[in-house]
Structures are given as structure tokens and as C-alpha cells.
Scaffold this active site. Structure first.
Site, PDB file in Angstrom:
ATOM      1  N   LYS A 189       8.378   9.142   0.280  1.00 42.92           N
ATOM      2  CA  LYS A 189       8.798  10.483  -0.126  1.00 42.92           C
ATOM      3  C   LYS A 189      10.100  10.892   0.568  1.00 42.92           C
ATOM      4  CE  LYS A 189       4.145  12.200  -1.173  1.00 42.92           C
ATOM      5  NZ  LYS A 189       3.076  13.156  -0.783  1.00 42.92           N
TER       6      LYS A 189
ATOM      7  N   ALA B 171       5.577  14.376   4.219  1.00 45.06           N
ATOM      8  CA  ALA B 171       4.214  14.137   4.711  1.00 45.06           C
ATOM      9  C   ALA B 171       3.313  13.714   3.568  1.00 45.06           C
ATOM     10  CB  ALA B 171       3.662  15.405   5.369  1.00 45.06           C
ATOM     11  N   ASP B 172       2.271  12.982   3.924  1.00 44.27           N
ATOM     12  CA  ASP B 172       1.244  12.647   2.947  1.00 44.27           C
ATOM     13  C   ASP B 172      -0.103  12.639   3.649  1.00 44.27           C
ATOM     14  OD1 ASP B 172       0.856  11.558   0.038  1.00 44.27           O
ATOM     15  OD2 ASP B 172      -0.487  10.394   1.319  1.00 44.27           O
ATOM     16  N   THR B 173      -1.112  13.217   3.003  1.00 44.74           N
ATOM     17  CA  THR B 173      -2.439  13.340   3.594  1.00 44.74           C
ATOM     18  C   THR B 173      -3.459  12.555   2.775  1.00 44.74           C
ATOM     19  OG1 THR B 173      -1.899  15.517   4.494  1.00 44.74           O
ATOM     20  CG2 THR B 173      -4.228  14.965   4.311  1.00 44.74           C
TER      21      THR B 173
ATOM     22  N   GLY C 238       0.412  11.060   7.367  1.00 40.28           N
ATOM     23  CA  GLY C 238       1.640  10.411   7.798  1.00 40.28           C
ATOM     24  C   GLY C 238       2.760  11.423   7.678  1.00 40.28           C
TER      25      GLY C 238
END
Length: 208
Positions: A56, A78-80, A115
Site C-alpha cells: 500500500k 497499514a493493514d490489519t 503491519g
């Protein structure tokens, strides 16, 4: 002479915007980066969260560089990911998705991984991974049905939003609460500050 710093958030998530604002940080621009979030074969949830946050951030950088008035900026992405063991739960888009997720989480512990990736104006790439353990109470079917009717689950990793009604499902949470919401604040602010971003510059204007 002070240098004007710009922050681009590579996400359209209202939750991430609100969390940054809670820390006194207002993104100069929100630039959602659309990437394929399908896990790779046998990919661990931790690896998926790190890979997608990096993808991203890099996609947002490419998009910015294609603009005529491009100027260097801090890019935060960010990625969850929500997982039970190595099983990665989807972002619930249908009622069946949400029911399946909540049924799997009922009475069990799961982990939430986020992340975060920062690309500095000088092109350095920095990453962090944050893990939180969450345990849900046993969810009777009528409670699952009531939550489904609320609509809060839609588009949420694991089919729930801890900052909403589903907060009442949580028996125990070990680690970062803001990580479960969608952006671990301590780690994000520390990452920005460590690379020279003046994360606290607007605090003087805060009012209780």
C-alpha cells in the site's frame, strides 16, 4: 527556517484517520491504495499484514510521483489481519462472512496483527508489526443475529469492530487496543517521530 512536512495516509479508513487525529496528527492527504489483499498460499497472517502494508505504501508513492506537483512526503500505510491460529479471517462483506467469523471467534482467543509501513521523504522504508491477543465470550446465536442486524461488521476484518458494540464481546485483550481498532498508535507515532516527523507539533493547540 523550518521545513514544511507533509503526511500522506495511504488508507481511506475513517478509523485510521480518527486514530491519527486522536494523537494530534492531521494527514495532509488521504490516498487510499487499492491492492489485492488475497493471501498467498500458506502465507502466515503476520507476513500478510507486513506485505500488504508495504504494498500500500509503495503504491501510494508511485501514485504521488505520477502527479505534476509531486513533492516529497511521509507516506504511512497499514493493514490489519485477524486470525485464529494460522487461519486468516476475511474482511466481512456479506452476512454469511460475518456469521462465519463470529461463530469461529465465539468463546475463543484470536490474534490481531497490524503491519505499518512508513516511507520517508528521502525514500527510506521502515516497517513494524504489532500483535494483540483477544478473547471473546461465547456468543449465543441471538446475540450474533443482533450484531449482524447492527451492520457494524460490514467491511471489518474478522467481522467485528471492537470500538463499537462488539467491545462487549471481549473477555480479555492483551496488547495494543488501538491495533485492534486498525492502527497501533504508539508504534505509528514512534515510527514517525524516529524518522524526524514532528508528531507533536500541534499539541500546543490542544484543549482539554
Amino acid at each position: 527556517m523550518s521545513i514544511l512536512q507533509k503526511l500522506v495516509l495511504a488508507s481511506g479508513s475513517p478509523r485510521r484517520i480518527e486514530l491519527l487525529q486522536q494523537a494530534g496528527i492531521e494527514p495532509d492527504r488521504v490516498l487510499p491504495a487499492d491492492v489485492d489483499e488475497t493471501p498467498l498460499r500458506a502465507e502466515h497472517p503476520r507476513s500478510l499484514a507486513k506485505r500488504l502494508s508495504k504494498d500500500k505504501a509503495e503504491k501510494a508513492l508511485i501514485s504521488l510521483k505520477s502527479e505534476e506537483d509531486y513533492g516529497p512526503a511521509f507516506i504511512l500505510a497499514a493493514d490489519t489481519v485477524v486470525a485464529v491460529g494460522r487461519r486468516i479471517l476475511p474482511k466481512a462483506e456479506t452476512i454469511d462472512d460475518a456469521i462465519n467469523c463470529l461463530g469461529l471467534l465465539s468463546g475463543r482467543s484470536h490474534r490481531v496483527y497490524s503491519g505499518i509501513c512508513l516511507i520517508t521523504p528521502g525514500g527510506k522504508l521502515r516497517q513494524r508489526l504489532v500483535e494483540t491477543r483477544v478473547r471473546f465470550k461465547r456468543l449465543p446465536r441471538e446475540e450474533i443475529d443482533a450484531y449482524i442486524a447492527s451492520g457494524e461488521w460490514r467491511g471489518k476484518a474478522g467481522g467485528y469492530a471492537v470500538q463499537g458494540l462488539a467491545g462487549s464481546f471481549v473477555v480479555k485483550l492483551v496488547g495494543s487496543y488501538t491495533n485492534v481498532v486498525g492502527l497501533p498508535l504508539y508504534e505509528s507515532v514512534a515510527l514517525l517521530s524516529g524518522e524526524g516527523f514532528k508528531a507533536h507539533q500541534n499539541w500546543h493547540a490542544a484543549r482539554s
